[in-house]
Design an enzyme around this catalytic site. Structure first.
Site, PDB file in Angstrom:
ATOM      1  CB  CYS A 199      -0.911  -0.071   1.228  1.00 57.07           C
ATOM      2  SG  CYS A 199      -1.558   1.483   1.825  1.00 57.07           S
ATOM      3  CB  CYS A 226       0.597   1.899   4.095  1.00 54.63           C
ATOM      4  SG  CYS A 226      -1.126   1.380   4.054  1.00 54.63           S
TER       5      CYS A 226
END
Ligand SMILES: [Zn+2]
Length: 159
Positions: A78, A81
């Site tokens: 991600c 993230c």
């Protein structure tokens, strides 16, 4: 830098910066200032995010922690993230002793993601007294994360 700290069923294991001895900071006393049990130097406390390895670790920490727990639900694939990670490092360093920051990899700990209904990552949640008190999805810089934590804490009575 995840990995500097480990947890067990009683507390967070932190190596002393002065002598290297591993000290356990009890979950019930995470907000206290502590000194190394060996060389007596003051210790910084938990000033980095802790990568949790099991839902058992999560449950114990959240139930016992004497300070609010900021949870970062994330996964390695991600992109946003990865942008949040250094921001959480700053938050953990600046708010050491006031909150504890933990990371939950939702690929490895999918049981936690399912239990809390995490549908998008990154998601940040704040737990206090064993209960989730706030949640927000999406990447944001450290000052906004700190504002989110402050709003969450303001909404619950002081312990
Ligand atoms: Zn020491």
């Amino acid at each position: 830098m995840a990995g500097s700290f480990a947890v067990d069923d009683r507390g967070v294991i932190v190596a002393c910066k002065s002598c290297g001895k591993k000290n356990r900071l009890a979950y019930e006393r995470l907000g206290d200032s502590v000194q190394c049990g060996d060389c007596k130097e003051p210790m910084a406390g938990v000033n980095e995010p802790i990568e949790l390895r099991s839902s058992g670790e999560f449950d114990t920490l959240v139930a016992k922690a004497s300070v609010p727990v900021v949870v970062d639900y994330w996964a390695p694939w991600c992109g946003p993230c990865r942008m949040v990670a250094p921001e959480l490092q700053k938050v953990a360093a600046r708010q050491a002793g006031q909150v504890i920051v933990v990371k939950v990899n939702t690929d490895e700990l999918s049981d936690l993601g399912q239990r809390f209904g995490i549908r998008s990552i990154p998601t940040l949640a704040v737990f206090d007294g064993g209960k989730e008190i706030a949640r927000e999805s999406g990447a944001r810089p450290a000052p906004e994360i700190e504002a989110f934590i402050a709003r969450a804490r303001a909404a619950v009575p002081a312990r």
